[in-house]
Design a protein around this motif. Structure first.
Motif, PDB file in Angstrom:
ATOM      1  N   GLU A 249       0.827  -1.209   0.000  1.00 24.78           N
ATOM      2  CA  GLU A 249       0.000   0.000   0.000  1.00 24.78           C
ATOM      3  C   GLU A 249       0.864   1.264   0.000  1.00 24.78           C
ATOM      4  N   ASP A 250       1.971   1.225   0.792  1.00 26.81           N
ATOM      5  CA  ASP A 250       2.860   2.386   0.827  1.00 26.81           C
ATOM      6  C   ASP A 250       3.562   2.562  -0.512  1.00 26.81           C
ATOM      7  N   VAL A 251       3.958   1.451  -1.126  1.00 25.88           N
ATOM      8  CA  VAL A 251       4.630   1.521  -2.427  1.00 25.88           C
ATOM      9  C   VAL A 251       3.701   2.136  -3.474  1.00 25.88           C
ATOM     10  N   MET A 252       2.460   1.677  -3.517  1.00 25.60           N
ATOM     11  CA  MET A 252       1.515   2.192  -4.511  1.00 25.60           C
ATOM     12  C   MET A 252       1.169   3.652  -4.253  1.00 25.60           C
ATOM     13  N   ARG A 253       1.095   4.042  -2.975  1.00 27.29           N
ATOM     14  CA  ARG A 253       0.807   5.439  -2.664  1.00 27.29           C
ATOM     15  C   ARG A 253       1.937   6.353  -3.131  1.00 27.29           C
ATOM     16  N   VAL A 254       3.187   5.920  -2.907  1.00 23.19           N
ATOM     17  CA  VAL A 254       4.339   6.706  -3.349  1.00 23.19           C
ATOM     18  C   VAL A 254       4.357   6.804  -4.872  1.00 23.19           C
ATOM     19  N   LEU A 255       4.133   5.670  -5.544  1.00 20.31           N
ATOM     20  CA  LEU A 255       4.099   5.702  -7.009  1.00 20.31           C
ATOM     21  C   LEU A 255       2.972   6.599  -7.518  1.00 20.31           C
ATOM     22  N   GLY A 256       1.818   6.571  -6.846  1.00 24.24           N
ATOM     23  CA  GLY A 256       0.709   7.422  -7.262  1.00 24.24           C
ATOM     24  C   GLY A 256       1.064   8.895  -7.163  1.00 24.24           C
ATOM     25  N   ASP A 257       1.713   9.287  -6.048  1.00 23.35           N
ATOM     26  CA  ASP A 257       2.136  10.685  -5.897  1.00 23.35           C
ATOM     27  C   ASP A 257       3.144  11.074  -6.979  1.00 23.35           C
ATOM     28  N   TYR A 258       4.083  10.190  -7.219  1.00 26.93           N
ATOM     29  CA  TYR A 258       5.148  10.428  -8.189  1.00 26.93           C
ATOM     30  C   TYR A 258       4.586  10.561  -9.606  1.00 26.93           C
ATOM     31  N   HIS A 259       3.764   9.603 -10.010  1.00 24.73           N
ATOM     32  CA  HIS A 259       3.204   9.645 -11.361  1.00 24.73           C
ATOM     33  C   HIS A 259       2.299  10.852 -11.560  1.00 24.73           C
ATOM     34  N   ALA A 260       1.503  11.186 -10.546  1.00 22.51           N
ATOM     35  CA  ALA A 260       0.604  12.337 -10.672  1.00 22.51           C
ATOM     36  C   ALA A 260       1.388  13.627 -10.861  1.00 22.51           C
ATOM     37  N   ALA A 261       2.448  13.819 -10.069  1.00 21.49           N
ATOM     38  CA  ALA A 261       3.239  15.043 -10.149  1.00 21.49           C
ATOM     39  C   ALA A 261       3.956  15.144 -11.488  1.00 21.49           C
ATOM     40  N   GLY A 263       3.264  13.376 -14.279  1.00 22.25           N
ATOM     41  CA  GLY A 263       2.305  13.360 -15.384  1.00 22.25           C
ATOM     42  C   GLY A 263       1.702  14.728 -15.644  1.00 22.25           C
ATOM     43  N   GLU A 264       1.472  15.484 -14.586  1.00 20.31           N
ATOM     44  CA  GLU A 264       0.934  16.829 -14.774  1.00 20.31           C
ATOM     45  C   GLU A 264       1.888  17.699 -15.579  1.00 20.31           C
ATOM     46  N   LEU A 265       3.181  17.574 -15.325  1.00 18.80           N
ATOM     47  CA  LEU A 265       4.167  18.368 -16.062  1.00 18.80           C
ATOM     48  C   LEU A 265       4.302  17.875 -17.505  1.00 18.80           C
ATOM     49  N   VAL A 266       4.175  16.559 -17.726  1.00 21.72           N
ATOM     50  CA  VAL A 266       4.185  16.042 -19.099  1.00 21.72           C
ATOM     51  C   VAL A 266       3.058  16.680 -19.900  1.00 21.72           C
ATOM     52  N   MET A 267       1.863  16.721 -19.325  1.00 21.51           N
ATOM     53  CA  MET A 267       0.709  17.296 -20.017  1.00 21.51           C
ATOM     54  C   MET A 267       0.876  18.796 -20.246  1.00 21.51           C
ATOM     55  N   SER A 268       1.355  19.508 -19.219  1.00 20.71           N
ATOM     56  CA  SER A 268       1.453  20.966 -19.334  1.00 20.71           C
ATOM     57  C   SER A 268       2.495  21.399 -20.352  1.00 20.71           C
ATOM     58  N   HIS A 269       3.483  20.557 -20.614  1.00 23.58           N
ATOM     59  CA  HIS A 269       4.524  20.892 -21.592  1.00 23.58           C
ATOM     60  C   HIS A 269       4.206  20.334 -22.985  1.00 23.58           C
ATOM     61  N   GLN A 307      12.358  20.101  -9.669  1.00 21.09           N
ATOM     62  CA  GLN A 307      11.862  21.034  -8.654  1.00 21.09           C
ATOM     63  C   GLN A 307      10.596  20.490  -7.990  1.00 21.09           C
ATOM     64  N   ARG A 308       9.671  19.955  -8.801  1.00 21.21           N
ATOM     65  CA  ARG A 308       8.440  19.395  -8.231  1.00 21.21           C
ATOM     66  C   ARG A 308       8.749  18.155  -7.389  1.00 21.21           C
ATOM     67  N   PHE A 309       9.710  17.345  -7.862  1.00 22.29           N
ATOM     68  CA  PHE A 309      10.043  16.140  -7.119  1.00 22.29           C
ATOM     69  C   PHE A 309      10.610  16.494  -5.741  1.00 22.29           C
ATOM     70  N   ALA A 310      11.365  17.572  -5.675  1.00 20.20           N
ATOM     71  CA  ALA A 310      11.917  17.990  -4.382  1.00 20.20           C
ATOM     72  C   ALA A 310      10.799  18.285  -3.393  1.00 20.20           C
ATOM     73  N   GLN A 311       9.702  18.851  -3.873  1.00 21.77           N
ATOM     74  CA  GLN A 311       8.565  19.145  -2.995  1.00 21.77           C
ATOM     75  C   GLN A 311       7.857  17.858  -2.563  1.00 21.77           C
ATOM     76  N   VAL A 312       7.652  16.953  -3.524  1.00 21.87           N
ATOM     77  CA  VAL A 312       6.948  15.709  -3.210  1.00 21.87           C
ATOM     78  C   VAL A 312       7.778  14.840  -2.265  1.00 21.87           C
ATOM     79  N   SER A 313       9.067  14.728  -2.546  1.00 25.07           N
ATOM     80  CA  SER A 313       9.915  13.846  -1.725  1.00 25.07           C
ATOM     81  C   SER A 313      10.102  14.389  -0.317  1.00 25.07           C
ATOM     82  N   ALA A 314       9.914  15.705  -0.125  1.00 29.14           N
ATOM     83  CA  ALA A 314      10.030  16.267   1.231  1.00 29.14           C
ATOM     84  C   ALA A 314       8.959  15.668   2.139  1.00 29.14           C
TER      85      ALA A 314
END
Length: 409
Positions: A249-261, A263-269, A307-314
């Motif tokens: 559950e923790d692994v999937m939650r971390v992956l979900g946060d990572y992919h969402a963050a 993926g949003e930048l992939v779409m915006s660019h 930059q976004r990853f630094a915020q998520v990983s904090a």
């Protein structure tokens, strides 16, 4: 004959009504009279024709024929009668034969026929009804009965015509509805297919790019072609150890946060997401929509990702999860199009450039962005980077030069 009636021939100049061989039209009230139903009286005895004409004159227009042959000509004329009063016993062509021929002709088959005859045997009446007559009146006639029977069968005939028109209209509407339903089913199927296609496209492309593809403003992404692209690979550092020691559950939650963050930048660019592979992602620029400076766009996205990853990983570090991310960027030609088999095809890119980006990503430390020499050479002046290498990368026979971008966290 009543005083307001002036006999006139319906189809040819013959003797006036009441004389031998007379086939007359009786009119009553000028132009207004034309709106009244027309009754054809068929009898070889002029006195009987005159009597029936006088009975009907107040409510109907009448035509008269003293022979079966003449009756058939009047009935099939341009102005056929609305109802026929038909004698049975006539010289030459009998009333039964006239009825049979009228019912066999599509032009006259719907005209109601009432037999008026001295023949009152049940078998005679049954035979007449079997031929298609609607009623039977015996002589000597009773004027009220004649008027009642005529009115009844004119009303029934009118109601039958109205019902047939209504049924015809309903059948037409039903056919139109069936056609509309078929068209609707086709449109719904097309719409569902379009939505499914849009859903598949949006797995890889930003909504704007997907809309361009659906509108036909750019080429079919599944069509095989060769194009120069800029590939971006990203991958988490420390993820394997984290996954082996943590709850699913923790692994999937971390992956979900990572992919969402990310993926949003992939779409915006406006980039193209080629695939997710656990903690790794492959993205590229310049296909299916070509852009002016794909390397610049790729670098800009990579910096924002770090930059976004630094915020998520904090937030993860507060839970004791230590993960970082490396990124590799390479530019070169690739073969692009549908990959897979019938029933399961995906969009992808194959070529040395994808392998190079993946290898550079593997070489990058956490927080580092490594760029191939060709991609770096496409960047505008002013991009801060430090040369790295040459790097000995798996799958490459010669060392590869690369650059490490400097970015502010």
């Amino acid at each position: 004959m009543s005083g307001d009636q002036a006999p006139a021939d319906a189809a040819s100049a013959e003797p006036a009504a009441g004389g031998p061989g007379s086939d007359a039209v009786r009119s009553g009230a000028g132009q207004a009279d034309a709106a009244r139903p027309t009754i054809l009286i068929v009898d070889d005895t002029p006195a009987n024709v005159q009597l029936l004409g006088e009975v009907l004159a107040g409510q109907y227009r009448t035509k008269a024929a003293t022979s079966g042959e003449r009756a058939l000509r009047i009935a099939t004329s341009e102005e056929p009668p609305d109802l026929i009063l038909l004698d049975v016993m006539m010289p030459g062509m009998s009333g039964h034969e006239v009825c049979e021929r009228l019912k066999a002709d599509p032009r006259t088959a719907r005209i109601p026929i009432i037999f008026v005859t001295a023949m009152s045997e049940v078998d005679d009446e049954t035979h007449g009804l079997e031929l298609g007559a609607v009623d039977y009146i015996t002589k000597p006639i009773s004027p009220p009965i004649v008027l009642a029977r005529v009115q009844t069968h004119l009303t029934l005939a009118r109601q039958t015509r109205e019902l047939e028109r209504a049924v015809g209209l309903l059948e037409q509407q039903a056919a139109e509805l069936e056609e509309w339903n078929r068209s609707l089913e086709t449109r719904v199927a097309d719409g569902v297919a379009e939505l499914e296609r849009l859903g598949r496209l949006r797995r890889f492309f930003s909504p704007g790019v997907a809309d361009l593809i659906l509108s036909g403003s750019t080429e079919d992404p599944l069509k095989t072609r060769r194009r120069e692209i800029v590939v971006v690979f990203l991958d988490l550092r420390g993820f394997t150890a984290f996954a082996e020691t943590s709850d699913p559950e923790d692994v999937m939650r971390v992956l979900g946060d990572y992919h969402a963050a990310m993926g949003e930048l992939v779409m915006s660019h406006g980039a193209t997401l080629e695939r997710f592979a656990g903690d790794g992602m492959m993205i590229f620029f310049n296909d299916p929509v070509q852009i002016e400076a794909p390397a610049r766009s790729a670098v800009s996205m990579a910096v924002e990702m770090q930059q976004r990853f630094a915020q998520v990983s904090a937030a993860w570090r507060k839970l004791g999860i230590e993960l970082t991310m490396g990124i590799g960027i390479a530019q070169g030609y690739a073969t692009i199009g549908a990959i897979g088999y019938e029933g399961r095809r995906d969009y992808g890119a194959i070529g040395v450039v994808t392998n190079l980006a993946a290898r550079l990503c593997g070489e990058a430390d956490g927080g580092q962005i490594l760029v191939s020499q060709r991609a770096f050479g496409s960047l505008e002046d002013g991009v801060a980077a430090d040369p790295v290498g040459p790097l000995a990368l798996k799958g490459f026979h010669t060392p590869v030069a690369a650059f490490s971008l400097r970015w502010e966290g």
